[in-house]
Design a protein around this motif. Structure first.
Motif, PDB file in Angstrom:
ATOM      1  N   ALA A   1       0.860  -1.186   0.000  1.00 27.56           N
ATOM      2  CA  ALA A   1       0.000   0.000   0.000  1.00 27.56           C
ATOM      3  C   ALA A   1       0.889   1.227   0.000  1.00 27.56           C
ATOM      4  N   GLY A   2       0.339   2.337  -0.465  1.00 26.52           N
ATOM      5  CA  GLY A   2       1.112   3.564  -0.472  1.00 26.52           C
ATOM      6  C   GLY A   2       0.391   4.658  -1.224  1.00 26.52           C
ATOM      7  N   SER A   3       1.146   5.697  -1.584  1.00 24.28           N
ATOM      8  CA  SER A   3       0.601   6.816  -2.328  1.00 24.28           C
ATOM      9  C   SER A   3       1.566   7.156  -3.454  1.00 24.28           C
ATOM     10  N   ALA A   4       1.025   7.473  -4.631  1.00 27.29           N
ATOM     11  CA  ALA A   4       1.874   7.731  -5.792  1.00 27.29           C
ATOM     12  C   ALA A   4       1.240   8.781  -6.692  1.00 27.29           C
ATOM     13  N   ARG A   5       2.079   9.498  -7.439  1.00 28.56           N
ATOM     14  CA  ARG A   5       1.589  10.394  -8.478  1.00 28.56           C
ATOM     15  C   ARG A   5       1.579   9.689  -9.824  1.00 28.56           C
ATOM     16  N   VAL A   6       2.544   8.822 -10.024  1.00 27.78           N
ATOM     17  CA  VAL A   6       2.615   7.963 -11.203  1.00 27.78           C
ATOM     18  C   VAL A   6       3.182   6.632 -10.749  1.00 27.78           C
ATOM     19  N   PHE A   7       3.089   5.631 -11.607  1.00 29.23           N
ATOM     20  CA  PHE A   7       3.725   4.343 -11.355  1.00 29.23           C
ATOM     21  C   PHE A   7       4.870   4.176 -12.352  1.00 29.23           C
ATOM     22  N   ARG A   8       6.065   3.988 -11.827  1.00 33.46           N
ATOM     23  CA  ARG A   8       7.245   3.876 -12.681  1.00 33.46           C
ATOM     24  C   ARG A   8       7.894   2.515 -12.500  1.00 33.46           C
ATOM     25  N   CYS A   9       8.028   1.781 -13.587  1.00 35.79           N
ATOM     26  CA  CYS A   9       8.663   0.477 -13.530  1.00 35.79           C
ATOM     27  C   CYS A   9      10.132   0.629 -13.159  1.00 35.79           C
ATOM     28  N   PRO A  10      10.625  -0.123 -12.179  1.00 38.82           N
ATOM     29  CA  PRO A  10      12.028   0.026 -11.756  1.00 38.82           C
ATOM     30  C   PRO A  10      13.035  -0.595 -12.722  1.00 38.82           C
ATOM     31  N   TYR A  11      12.570  -1.254 -13.784  1.00 37.74           N
ATOM     32  CA  TYR A  11      13.488  -1.920 -14.705  1.00 37.74           C
ATOM     33  C   TYR A  11      13.970  -0.955 -15.797  1.00 37.74           C
ATOM     34  N   HIS A  12      13.032  -0.422 -16.590  1.00 41.33           N
ATOM     35  CA  HIS A  12      13.416   0.472 -17.685  1.00 41.33           C
ATOM     36  C   HIS A  12      12.723   1.825 -17.602  1.00 41.33           C
ATOM     37  N   ALA A  13      12.165   2.117 -16.462  1.00 37.90           N
ATOM     38  CA  ALA A  13      11.576   3.435 -16.178  1.00 37.90           C
ATOM     39  C   ALA A  13      10.362   3.768 -17.043  1.00 37.90           C
ATOM     40  N   TRP A  14       9.713   2.766 -17.583  1.00 37.20           N
ATOM     41  CA  TRP A  14       8.429   3.054 -18.223  1.00 37.20           C
ATOM     42  C   TRP A  14       7.486   3.582 -17.130  1.00 37.20           C
ATOM     43  N   THR A  15       6.776   4.650 -17.456  1.00 38.41           N
ATOM     44  CA  THR A  15       6.003   5.367 -16.458  1.00 38.41           C
ATOM     45  C   THR A  15       4.536   5.420 -16.869  1.00 38.41           C
ATOM     46  N   TYR A  16       3.657   5.172 -15.893  1.00 36.43           N
ATOM     47  CA  TYR A  16       2.226   5.064 -16.150  1.00 36.43           C
ATOM     48  C   TYR A  16       1.461   6.039 -15.254  1.00 36.43           C
ATOM     49  N   ARG A  17       0.409   6.620 -15.796  1.00 41.21           N
ATOM     50  CA  ARG A  17      -0.487   7.436 -14.995  1.00 41.21           C
ATOM     51  C   ARG A  17      -1.246   6.554 -14.015  1.00 41.21           C
ATOM     52  N   LEU A  18      -1.949   7.205 -13.081  1.00 48.26           N
ATOM     53  CA  LEU A  18      -2.703   6.439 -12.091  1.00 48.26           C
ATOM     54  C   LEU A  18      -3.767   5.572 -12.728  1.00 48.26           C
ATOM     55  N   ASP A  19      -4.265   5.977 -13.899  1.00 52.67           N
ATOM     56  CA  ASP A  19      -5.275   5.165 -14.580  1.00 52.67           C
ATOM     57  C   ASP A  19      -4.656   4.087 -15.460  1.00 52.67           C
ATOM     58  N   GLY A  20      -3.317   3.933 -15.418  1.00 48.05           N
ATOM     59  CA  GLY A  20      -2.633   2.880 -16.151  1.00 48.05           C
ATOM     60  C   GLY A  20      -2.123   3.268 -17.518  1.00 48.05           C
ATOM     61  N   ARG A  21      -2.437   4.480 -18.008  1.00 54.05           N
ATOM     62  CA  ARG A  21      -1.978   4.887 -19.332  1.00 54.05           C
ATOM     63  C   ARG A  21      -0.469   5.158 -19.315  1.00 54.05           C
ATOM     64  N   LEU A  22       0.206   4.724 -20.354  1.00 52.26           N
ATOM     65  CA  LEU A  22       1.650   4.932 -20.482  1.00 52.26           C
ATOM     66  C   LEU A  22       1.930   6.387 -20.844  1.00 52.26           C
ATOM     67  N   VAL A  23       2.808   7.034 -20.062  1.00 53.47           N
ATOM     68  CA  VAL A  23       3.170   8.433 -20.351  1.00 53.47           C
ATOM     69  C   VAL A  23       4.670   8.619 -20.524  1.00 53.47           C
ATOM     70  N   GLY A  24       5.439   7.571 -20.312  1.00 57.41           N
ATOM     71  CA  GLY A  24       6.879   7.687 -20.495  1.00 57.41           C
ATOM     72  C   GLY A  24       7.510   6.359 -20.841  1.00 57.41           C
ATOM     73  N   ALA A  25       8.232   6.325 -21.991  1.00 56.88           N
ATOM     74  CA  ALA A  25       8.916   5.111 -22.429  1.00 56.88           C
ATOM     75  C   ALA A  25      10.241   5.534 -23.061  1.00 56.88           C
ATOM     76  N   PRO A  26      11.297   5.673 -22.261  1.00 54.04           N
ATOM     77  CA  PRO A  26      12.557   6.256 -22.746  1.00 54.04           C
ATOM     78  C   PRO A  26      13.083   5.591 -24.017  1.00 54.04           C
ATOM     79  N   HIS A  27      13.433   6.464 -25.003  1.00 54.57           N
ATOM     80  CA  HIS A  27      14.156   6.057 -26.212  1.00 54.57           C
ATOM     81  C   HIS A  27      13.381   5.090 -27.103  1.00 54.57           C
ATOM     82  N   MET A  28      12.069   5.026 -26.966  1.00 54.32           N
ATOM     83  CA  MET A  28      11.323   4.078 -27.784  1.00 54.32           C
ATOM     84  C   MET A  28      11.094   4.565 -29.220  1.00 54.32           C
ATOM     85  N   GLY A  29      11.309   5.843 -29.488  1.00 60.11           N
ATOM     86  CA  GLY A  29      11.222   6.323 -30.858  1.00 60.11           C
ATOM     87  C   GLY A  29       9.836   6.798 -31.237  1.00 60.11           C
ATOM     88  N   ASP A  30       9.770   7.575 -32.343  1.00 59.11           N
ATOM     89  CA  ASP A  30       8.519   8.197 -32.761  1.00 59.11           C
ATOM     90  C   ASP A  30       7.507   7.196 -33.311  1.00 59.11           C
TER      91      ASP A  30
END
Length: 364
Positions: free
Chosen positions: A91-120
């Motif tokens: 349990a806890g509190s978060a503004r976003v959820f960030r995967c500790p492996y490759h830093a893919w970052t998700y909004r609280l509703d699960g939408r992906l908002v950050g995927a480093p270097h994945m390209g256009d």
């Protein structure tokens, strides 16, 4: 309603075999609405909890400030990149959820908002966390891993009318976690009968005699019914008495009885005139179950100076401990080659209904 009552107690291998346990997780826990806990745990935006259901880690989170079920989200705790677990905390509190492996970052509703270097040419819109259905009822939140199936409202329509206990407004006075060395069904069956109470729970039997069971009630998603309190008792404590005020909307009959219901598959709820106790079951393996026990009170009572829930908490902690011990003994016994189930005793009608429901769900 369940199409049948079990003709006799269940065979021992249904409590002990890992293959049966795995089938239960698939046919029951991943296909039904499972009680996740109280909405209090998700009381503000960013508050989250994780739950283990059918071998899957699930994150449930409050996404907005409106306080409605629409402001809840849930998803599998699995990063869409390489499958790493995203959230480690219970349990806890978060503004976003960030995967500790490759830093893919998700909004609280699960939408992906950050995927480093994945390209256009990478389509992030289709790479969000895999959603799990979540809904709320009477101050509880429920989770369903099934992509389709009846809405929670259909389940709620089948349940007994408990609105007089104002479950949605109650607040938690205490919470205990236990681990029982017993199959989850053994715990359900133990809850659903008081044939054992005079022997196992002498303290409880002095407050509510084991022969005081009322009318059997059941439907597609529940079984239960009332038990009368002994003369001179008005609630379940060591003395059988409490000076706490009644829950505001209860009926006259509730002052001399307790309502016990099992909402399938994992919520056990005991409703008293002045408080409510819930047991939420989380199967770990065939012979181990985690139990979360919570004591709920009217918020006006809980805010009273000197509020002390210990009479109810201590009483049910004793009863819980007694139950986990006898359930562990039962788990040992049903594993024996000598176990040959015979017949239900008359006061075990709720078990007969639950076992019949279980056999139907499992296709047995």
């Amino acid at each position: 309603m369940t199409s049948r009552k079990a003709p006799r107690p269940l065979d021992g291998h249904l409590y002990t075999q890992p293959a049966v346990f795995e089938a239960e997780m698939e046919r029951i826990f991943t296909r039904m609405w499972v009680c996740g806990g109280r909405l209090e745990e998700l009381d503000e935006p960013g508050r989250f909890v994780t739950r283990e259901i059918g071998g899957e880690s699930i994150v449930a989170v409050r996404t907005g400030a409106n306080g409605s079920a629409a402001d809840l989200a849930a998803f599998f705790n699995v990063c869409r990149h390489r499958g790493a677990r995203v959230v480690d905390e219970c349990a806890g509190s978060a503004r976003v959820f960030r995967c500790p492996y490759h830093a893919w970052t998700y909004r609280l509703d699960g939408r992906l908002v950050g995927a480093p270097h994945m390209g256009d040419d990478f389509d992030s819109a289709d790479a969000g966390l895999v959603q799990v259905r979540i809904d709320a009822m009477d101050g509880f939140f429920f989770l369903s891993l099934a992509a389709e199936g009846p809405p929670l409202g259909e389940v709620a329509a089948d349940l007994p009318d408990l609105s007089r206990f104002t479950l949605g407004r109650l607040v938690r006075g205490d919470r205990h976690e236990y681990e029982a060395q017993a199959n989850w069904k053994i715990l359900c069956e133990n809850y659903n009968e008081c044939y054992h109470c005079a022997v196992v729970h002498p303290e409880l039997n002095r407050v509510s005699d084991y022969r005081n069971g009322g009318n059997l009630e059941f439907g597609r998603y529940y079984v239960g019914g009332p038990m009368a309190l002994n003369d001179g008792c008005n609630t379940m404590t060591a003395t059988g008495r409490s000076s706490r005020p009644d829950l505001p909307a209860i009926e006259l009959a509730d002052r001399t009885s307790v309502q016990y219901y099992h909402v399938y598959p994992n919520l056990l709820i005991s409703l008293h005139r002045d408080y409510v106790v819930t047991h939420t079951l989380w199967p770990i393996e065939a012979g181990r179950t985690r139990i979360v026990c919570e004591w709920l009170f009217d918020p006006d009572t809980a805010r009273t100076p000197g509020f002390d829930p210990s009479d109810a908490v201590d009483f049910w902690h004793l009863v819980n401990s007694q139950d986990w011990d006898v359930c562990a003994r039962t788990q040992q016994g049903v594993a024996s080659r000598a176990y040959r189930p015979t017949a239900y005793e008359g006061s075990e009608a709720c078990i007969q209904v639950f076992d019949g429901w279980y056999l139907d769900r499992m296709g047995l």
